[in-house]
Design an enzyme around this catalytic site. Sequence first.
Site, PDB file in Angstrom:
ATOM      1  N   LYS A 194     -24.193  -1.618 -76.365  1.00  0.00           N
ATOM      2  CA  LYS A 194     -24.036   0.172 -76.502  1.00  0.00           C
ATOM      3  C   LYS A 194     -25.925   0.078 -76.631  1.00  0.00           C
ATOM      4  O   LYS A 194     -26.574   1.153 -76.041  1.00  0.00           O
ATOM      5  CB  LYS A 194     -23.627   0.592 -77.413  1.00  0.00           C
ATOM      6  CG  LYS A 194     -23.758   2.403 -78.248  1.00  0.00           C
ATOM      7  CD  LYS A 194     -22.778   1.996 -78.937  1.00  0.00           C
ATOM      8  CE  LYS A 194     -23.139   3.550 -79.598  1.00  0.00           C
ATOM      9  NZ  LYS A 194     -22.915   4.333 -80.849  1.00  0.00           N
ATOM     10  N   GLU A 226     -27.194 -11.311 -79.983  1.00  0.00           N
ATOM     11  CA  GLU A 226     -26.300 -12.350 -78.725  1.00  0.00           C
ATOM     12  C   GLU A 226     -26.226 -12.382 -78.145  1.00  0.00           C
ATOM     13  O   GLU A 226     -26.721 -12.800 -76.448  1.00  0.00           O
ATOM     14  CB  GLU A 226     -24.821 -12.080 -79.741  1.00  0.00           C
ATOM     15  CG  GLU A 226     -24.316 -12.691 -81.122  1.00  0.00           C
ATOM     16  CD  GLU A 226     -24.316 -11.750 -81.978  1.00  0.00           C
ATOM     17  OE1 GLU A 226     -25.574 -10.947 -82.116  1.00  0.00           O
ATOM     18  OE2 GLU A 226     -23.928 -11.868 -83.242  1.00  0.00           O
ATOM     19  N   GLY A 263     -18.887   1.793 -80.560  1.00  0.00           N
ATOM     20  CA  GLY A 263     -18.118   0.741 -80.095  1.00  0.00           C
ATOM     21  C   GLY A 263     -17.569   0.211 -80.060  1.00  0.00           C
ATOM     22  O   GLY A 263     -16.520  -0.387 -79.098  1.00  0.00           O
ATOM     23  N   ARG A 264     -16.504   0.126 -81.020  1.00  0.00           N
ATOM     24  CA  ARG A 264     -15.293  -0.482 -80.830  1.00  0.00           C
ATOM     25  C   ARG A 264     -14.349   1.101 -79.925  1.00  0.00           C
ATOM     26  O   ARG A 264     -13.173   1.039 -80.260  1.00  0.00           O
ATOM     27  CB  ARG A 264     -14.424  -0.630 -81.962  1.00  0.00           C
ATOM     28  CG  ARG A 264     -14.875   1.066 -83.457  1.00  0.00           C
ATOM     29  CD  ARG A 264     -14.289  -0.123 -84.532  1.00  0.00           C
ATOM     30  NE  ARG A 264     -15.075   1.355 -85.741  1.00  0.00           N
ATOM     31  CZ  ARG A 264     -16.098   1.034 -86.185  1.00  0.00           C
ATOM     32  NH1 ARG A 264     -16.977   0.622 -85.842  1.00  0.00           N
ATOM     33  NH2 ARG A 264     -16.045   2.437 -87.525  1.00  0.00           N
ATOM     34  N   GLU A 319     -13.204  -2.807 -88.834  1.00  0.00           N
ATOM     35  CA  GLU A 319     -14.834  -2.391 -89.353  1.00  0.00           C
ATOM     36  C   GLU A 319     -14.873  -0.692 -89.361  1.00  0.00           C
ATOM     37  O   GLU A 319     -14.927  -0.614 -89.583  1.00  0.00           O
ATOM     38  CB  GLU A 319     -14.788  -2.652 -87.676  1.00  0.00           C
ATOM     39  CG  GLU A 319     -16.422  -2.691 -87.210  1.00  0.00           C
ATOM     40  CD  GLU A 319     -17.541  -2.323 -86.179  1.00  0.00           C
ATOM     41  OE1 GLU A 319     -17.746  -4.096 -86.208  1.00  0.00           O
ATOM     42  OE2 GLU A 319     -17.481  -2.813 -85.250  1.00  0.00           O
ATOM     43  N   HIS A 360       6.713 -19.888 -84.176  1.00  0.00           N
ATOM     44  CA  HIS A 360       6.654 -21.487 -84.615  1.00  0.00           C
ATOM     45  C   HIS A 360       5.944 -21.834 -85.181  1.00  0.00           C
ATOM     46  O   HIS A 360       5.035 -22.772 -85.099  1.00  0.00           O
ATOM     47  CB  HIS A 360       7.430 -22.328 -82.716  1.00  0.00           C
ATOM     48  CG  HIS A 360       9.032 -22.362 -82.218  1.00  0.00           C
ATOM     49  ND1 HIS A 360       9.272 -22.526 -82.354  1.00  0.00           N
ATOM     50  CD2 HIS A 360       8.697 -20.765 -81.627  1.00  0.00           C
ATOM     51  CE1 HIS A 360      10.387 -22.249 -81.113  1.00  0.00           C
ATOM     52  NE2 HIS A 360       9.979 -21.168 -81.091  1.00  0.00           N
ATOM     53  N   LYS A 369     -26.730  -9.654 -89.835  1.00  0.00           N
ATOM     54  CA  LYS A 369     -27.344  -9.497 -88.614  1.00  0.00           C
ATOM     55  C   LYS A 369     -28.658  -9.685 -89.257  1.00  0.00           C
ATOM     56  O   LYS A 369     -29.995 -10.633 -88.895  1.00  0.00           O
ATOM     57  CB  LYS A 369     -27.315  -8.200 -87.743  1.00  0.00           C
ATOM     58  CG  LYS A 369     -25.620  -8.148 -87.177  1.00  0.00           C
ATOM     59  CD  LYS A 369     -26.578  -6.614 -86.191  1.00  0.00           C
ATOM     60  CE  LYS A 369     -24.775  -6.100 -85.475  1.00  0.00           C
ATOM     61  NZ  LYS A 369     -25.452  -4.467 -85.000  1.00  0.00           N
TER      62      LYS A 369
HETATM   63  O1  F6P Z   1     -21.109  -6.085 -84.642  1.00  0.00           O
HETATM   64  C1  F6P Z   1     -21.869  -4.334 -84.563  1.00  0.00           C
HETATM   65  C2  F6P Z   1     -21.390  -3.867 -83.418  1.00  0.00           C
HETATM   66  O2  F6P Z   1     -22.236  -2.953 -84.383  1.00  0.00           O
HETATM   67  C3  F6P Z   1     -20.170  -3.217 -83.405  1.00  0.00           C
HETATM   68  O3  F6P Z   1     -19.549  -2.300 -84.033  1.00  0.00           O
HETATM   69  C4  F6P Z   1     -20.428  -3.657 -81.987  1.00  0.00           C
HETATM   70  O4  F6P Z   1     -19.506  -3.153 -81.180  1.00  0.00           O
HETATM   71  C5  F6P Z   1     -21.038  -4.390 -81.551  1.00  0.00           C
HETATM   72  O5  F6P Z   1     -22.383  -4.548 -83.217  1.00  0.00           O
HETATM   73  C6  F6P Z   1     -21.794  -4.718 -80.508  1.00  0.00           C
HETATM   74  O6  F6P Z   1     -22.373  -3.752 -80.393  1.00  0.00           O
HETATM   75  P1  F6P Z   1     -24.096  -3.836 -79.332  1.00  0.00           P
HETATM   76  O7  F6P Z   1     -23.169  -3.009 -77.755  1.00  0.00           O
HETATM   77  O8  F6P Z   1     -24.159  -2.056 -78.960  1.00  0.00           O
HETATM   78  O9  F6P Z   1     -24.187  -4.801 -78.689  1.00  0.00           O
END
Ligand code: F6P
Length: 549
Positions: free
Chosen positions: A211, A217, A272-273, A358, A389, A513
């Site tokens: 987003k 990452e 995002g979620r 979240e 199990h 972060k």
């Molecule tokens: O982990 C925090 C967060 O901001 C989530 O809310 C989001 O889904 C994720 O990181 C990834 O963010 P982006 O889509 O901006 O890379």
Amino acid sequence: MNADGRTRLHQTPEWAALAKHREQLGQVRLRELFAADPGRGTGWTLRAGDLHVDYSKHLVTDETLRLLRELAAATDVFGLRDAMFRGERINITEDRAVLHTALRAPRDAVIEVDGENVVPKVHAVLDKMAGFADRVRGGAWTGHTGKRIKNVVNVGIGGSDLGPAMAYEALRAFTDRSLTVRFVSNVDGADLHEAVRDLDPAETLFVIASKTFTTIETVTNATSARTWLLDALGDDAAVARHFVALSTNAEKVADFGIDTANMFEFWDWVGGRYSFDSAIGLSLMIAIGPDRFREMLDGFRIVDEHFRTAPAESNVPLLLGLLGVWYGDFLGAQSHAVLPYSHYLSKFTAYLQQLDMESNGKSVDREGNAVHWQTGPVVWGTPGTNGQHAYYQLIHQGTKLIPADFIGFARPVDELDDGLKAQHDLLMANFFAQTQALAFGKTPDEVRAEGVPEELVPHKTFRGDHPTTTILAAELTPSVLGQLVALYEHKVFVQGAIWNIDSFDQWGVELGKVLAKRVEPALTEGADVPGLDPSTAALVAAYRELRGR
Ligand code: F6P
């Protein structure tokens, strides 16, 4: 008193009435509730679209539900719901509208943000996605060397990974089996390594999903993926055929080197979620095709409409949200298990963890005051029958109250051969047996009647009274998946509204972060990082030594 003059939740008469009711109820016994009301098993069910929802095995009476609905009315859950559907800026800390429901609105709907109807933009992106997905699936979109794309690797994390990865697993039976679709999220290089090690770069499309397009990452993995591609193809021009972006941030996408013509857009009013039914679902759409994707959106819409229009007494997301409030705030439950009896839903609970935790993992209310009530639960679980199990022992005979959702389907997916289809009844026999055992247990007398020696009776006794919701549908189709996800989205919404928290921000993930960025030079260069606490500083030193630095 809140800033807007509202009484704080725990000081409302509705809250007090529930607390008193809880005291008066004392220990609720499901056997007694069922004995007192023979119609409970058939009557305590609701329907939302294709989802048959049984809530008879809950530690509640009619009076409990009435008082919970009064709490919902007092906290104006439906008022906030309407504000969300209208596009008001109910995400107050980020000053944003919350409009994932617009992502599945029909073409002719009108939903305005700042005076602009966003529905045409939603459908323009969906059409662009469909055109692209069809070209990849049909072989018209080729790689740089002219080879057909056979592999799709989604690179993203959090909402840009969990949703599409979950839905891809859930809808495997509907996917084009000639495509290999993988999901890379972890900044641990092993994740990308394992995802691409057996792939031909000339046949691989990377879908970079972010987003913000700033998530460390994703940017790191995308950069490594580009290096992997260019090492093999040796021409920077290859990026244009092998990388597409899903983002709200065109500038950062262009900075990364992806042509914005190959970018699929979404908007800041999609959390995002809550985003896998937006452009973030492109990998899924490539896998299942645009028609199936649209069927999934139709499913979301069915439950959106149910939530928007069903009266409180038969509104399933409202009911599930209220039951969670009952257990968390009045009966002391700390967690909530989601147990799908479908191998295809193996990632469903992981997806829900972000959606729920979240959203509702908050400890200040919308005005910034500390809450004096419990908010979101720990959400956990894995598909049955595996969990039976492993950890079900604790649910049956442990000391903790763990409300659980059991999700099952009447029919196995069509693709299975007849022998495997026949196993479905055994799977579902377990499904029904578990909720029965959890609810009604086994009394000492029943154990004795089986001839169990007296010293073993306490060990073999099951108290019961473990509450469950059963969600049953005919089959796990794209539409049913959309319905299930929308059900949980709105359940989470209901709880956030009652707790008066902002379910749409996530400031809690920011600190980690920022600190990670600050700590990294200490690991790589041994830099003196100001503000590192003594414990972390010692751990960093140990790490450097073990790393041979
Ligand atoms: O982990 C925090 C967060 O901001 C989530 O809310 C989001 O889904 C994720 O990181 C990834 O963010 P982006 O889509 O901006 O890379």
